[in-house]
Write a protein that holds these residues in place. Structure first.
Motif, PDB file in Angstrom:
ATOM      1  N   THR A  41       0.787  -1.233   0.000  1.00  0.00           N
ATOM      2  CA  THR A  41       0.000   0.000   0.000  1.00  0.00           C
ATOM      3  C   THR A  41       0.819   1.283   0.000  1.00  0.00           C
ATOM      4  N   TYR A  42       2.176   1.225  -0.079  1.00  0.00           N
ATOM      5  CA  TYR A  42       2.908   2.500  -0.137  1.00  0.00           C
ATOM      6  C   TYR A  42       2.521   3.243  -1.410  1.00  0.00           C
ATOM      7  N   VAL A  43       2.191   2.540  -2.473  1.00  0.00           N
ATOM      8  CA  VAL A  43       1.249   3.021  -3.477  1.00  0.00           C
ATOM      9  C   VAL A  43       0.184   1.931  -3.577  1.00  0.00           C
ATOM     10  N   ARG A  44      -1.001   2.320  -4.052  1.00  0.00           N
ATOM     11  CA  ARG A  44      -2.119   1.365  -4.078  1.00  0.00           C
ATOM     12  C   ARG A  44      -2.002   0.502  -5.342  1.00  0.00           C
ATOM     13  N   HIS A 220      -8.713  -1.534  -4.765  1.00  0.00           N
ATOM     14  CA  HIS A 220      -7.580  -1.098  -5.571  1.00  0.00           C
ATOM     15  C   HIS A 220      -7.929  -1.161  -7.054  1.00  0.00           C
ATOM     16  N   GLU A 388       2.983  12.601  -9.738  1.00  0.00           N
ATOM     17  CA  GLU A 388       1.693  11.915  -9.837  1.00  0.00           C
ATOM     18  C   GLU A 388       1.728  10.872 -10.951  1.00  0.00           C
ATOM     19  N   ASP A 391       3.770   7.899  -9.635  1.00  0.00           N
ATOM     20  CA  ASP A 391       2.982   7.085  -8.706  1.00  0.00           C
ATOM     21  C   ASP A 391       2.010   6.185  -9.462  1.00  0.00           C
ATOM     22  N   ALA A 395       2.046   2.110  -9.544  1.00  0.00           N
ATOM     23  CA  ALA A 395       0.916   1.377  -8.979  1.00  0.00           C
ATOM     24  C   ALA A 395       0.312   0.363  -9.934  1.00  0.00           C
ATOM     25  N   ARG A 517      -1.961   7.014  -3.839  1.00  0.00           N
ATOM     26  CA  ARG A 517      -1.502   6.953  -2.445  1.00  0.00           C
ATOM     27  C   ARG A 517      -2.647   7.344  -1.547  1.00  0.00           C
ATOM     28  N   GLU A 518      -2.605   6.871  -0.319  1.00  0.00           N
ATOM     29  CA  GLU A 518      -3.656   7.252   0.615  1.00  0.00           C
ATOM     30  C   GLU A 518      -3.666   8.760   0.786  1.00  0.00           C
TER      31      GLU A 518
END
Length: 519
Positions: A41-44, A220, A388, A391, A395, A517-518
């Motif tokens: 989950t550090y990235v979804r 996810h 972005e 990420d 992911a 990310r969260e």
């Protein structure tokens, strides 16, 4: 009895030849493998990516046990799981009281920082060994880079050919050329029917993982419906054999082509297994070379494939470690636009982008031209914030780890490093996509129309990109002709392009917080 050595093995270190085990014996070694929430989950991550890594880990642990190794395996749903590598190493030390910890260097900067803390905090000797699965050790790459003003992959690639002897005739390149790119730029042709990749039906271990991922990561991105990745070295070997015999001969000619509904074309689909450690890269290249030497595949296809493995893959790994941590925040073109929502939903009238997002969602995969010249090109032209975009790429793709993903995004696709990795931005209008795909014929936009609401957005965005970055890029020799064309247009035509691009950009809706990310 002598205390054992604890050997943590990460999820992308699934090689029997991994350096952390090379000088060990089962008699005094505890192999530690950890499924930790922090890594999922550090990235979804795409659901299929999580499933691939967990299934491959569980199969690798089973193979080690069968070979006589003692494996301490912590599953994700273990109630005592701390959720972090450090927490699980500390718990394992309490269980086994090892005399030391031995580990292979990680592929990612953030994990190297964690390993540095282990050296300080664990209270035993922590030995971090080089990852010998790569052709070019990192110190050698740093030495190569230090001796050059420009760090171009082509020169590095030639050194790797000389080092390995791949496609060499003495000290000369086989076929009289280092590079067969001109033969490897074929567009789509009617009637192309690439063979289907081999199928790997999930066994019991994989089905358990698929159920776990579906339950725990159901929100996810992506689907598990098409999960078909090799999860063992034996399955990966079958995938290699199928590629070499069925798709390599035409791989080169069509490696840049895009056809709607043909998600894999003639590509190898081996990068997820390669980056997990299930395939040895040099052995893979030697097998590809043999296909040419024995007359089953043309040299241009084999050279193009080998260049991707021992050239580009090794080069971007070196560039990652050379330029981190700064690479992660690089933004030389000051791109600040948020990632559009349709990168997650696929809901856009642009056929090329909707196809790229669809195959990414369905397969955790898109081939390199979809990534670079559709998704990456759009992000470059639209001025989307590099962090972005990075990420998102990290992911959604099954083969994405930061060491391989970030240089491709920040350096190759977005020119965020200011040209350190690539000599010019990979910017293109709709004409390139029309030439290399069959998308444009059924698109809601018209690729031949340059401005206005019906025009392909890539056309105006291309000139908008050049105009807003003129002070930064006009001195680039490879952009001399585009800028000369821009200046010849005249103020009225320039204004049309800029207004058309601005009108399109105003329609982009930013993605909801928390997709990658969260929040």
């Amino acid at each position: 009895m002598t205390a054992p050595v604890l050997v943590p093995i990460l999820g992308d270190q699934l090689s029997r030849s991994i350096s952390s085990l090379a000088d060990r014996t089962p008699a005094d070694t505890i192999v530690l493998m950890m499924e930790v929430a922090e890594e999922t989950t550090y990235v979804r991550h795409h659901k299929a990516k999580i499933a691939l890594v967990l299934s491959a880990m569980r199969h690798f642990a089973a193979a080690l046990r069968e070979a006589g190794w003692k494996v301490d395996y912590v599953t994700l749903d273990d109630p005592a799981n701390t959720g972090s590598f450090t927490g699980e190493v500390q718990r394992a030390m309490a269980r086994h009281a090892p005399r030391g910890v031995q580990v292979t260097e990680p592929g990612e900067w953030r994990l190297a920082r964690i390993f540095d803390k282990w050296r300080k905090d664990l209270g035993v000797r922590v030995r971090v060994l080089p990852d010998t699965r790569f052709v070019c050790p990192l110190p050698d790459f740093f030495q190569w880079a230090a001796a050059r003003r420009e760090l171009r992959m082509e020169w590095f690639y030639r050194d790797m050919r000389r080092k390995t002897g791949l496609l060499m005739e003495g000290d000369k390149p086989a076929g009289g050329r280092w590079n067969f790119d001109p033969e490897n730029r074929g567009g789509p042709e009617s009637g192309l029917t690439p063979p289907a990749p081999p199928r790997f039906e999930p066994d019991g271990l994989t089905r358990d993982v698929l159920d776990l991922v579906s339950d725990r990561f159901g929100n996810h991105f992506g689907t598990l419906d098409n999960f078909n990745w090799p999860v063992t070295a034996e399955e990966a070997d079958r995938a290699v054999a199928a590629f070499l015999s069925e798709r390599l001969p035409l791989f080169g000619r069509y490696q840049d082509a895009m056809v709607a509904g043909q998600d894999s074309m003639f590509h190898a689909l081996l990068s997820p297994a390669l980056n997990l450690g299930l395939i040895d890269p040099v052995e893979l290249c030697r097998r590809a070379e043999a296909e040419w030497r024995e007359g089953r595949a043309p040299i241009e296809a084999v050279e193009g494939f080998i260049r991707q493995v021992i050239g580009w893959r090794e080069y971007i790994r070196g560039m990652y470690w050379l330029d981190m941590p700064g690479m992660a925040e690089a933004n030389a073109l000051d791109a600040t636009r948020p990632l559009p929502d349709f990168w997650w939903t696929g809901e856009t009238r642009m056929r090329c982008l909707s196809e790229a997002v669809r195959t990414t969602r369905d397969n955790a995969y898109a081939h390199h031209i979809q990534r670079l010249m559709v998704l990456g090109n759009f992000a470059l032209l639209a001025g989307i914030r590099p962090q972005e975009v990075a990420d998102w790429f990290l992911a959604v793709y099954a083969d994405a780890y930061q060491w391989v993903e970030l240089p491709n995004v920040a350096g190759m696709a977005l020119h965020a490093d200011g040209g350190r990795l690539a000599s010019k931005p990979y910017a293109a209008s709709g004409a390139y996509i029309d030439r290399m795909s069959d998308y444009c014929g059924t698109c809601a936009f018209k690729v031949k129309v340059k401005t206005g609401p019906d025009a392909c957005p890539f056309n105006a965005l291309y000139w908008h990109f050049l105009a807003r970055n003129e002070k930064r890029l006009a001195g680039n020799a490879r952009l001399f002709q585009p800028y000369a064309n821009w200046r010849r247009m005249g103020a009225d035509r320039q204004a049309e392009y800029l207004a058309s691009a601005e009108a399109f950009l105003a329609t982009l809706m930013p993605a909801k917080p928390g997709w990658a990310r969260e929040a």
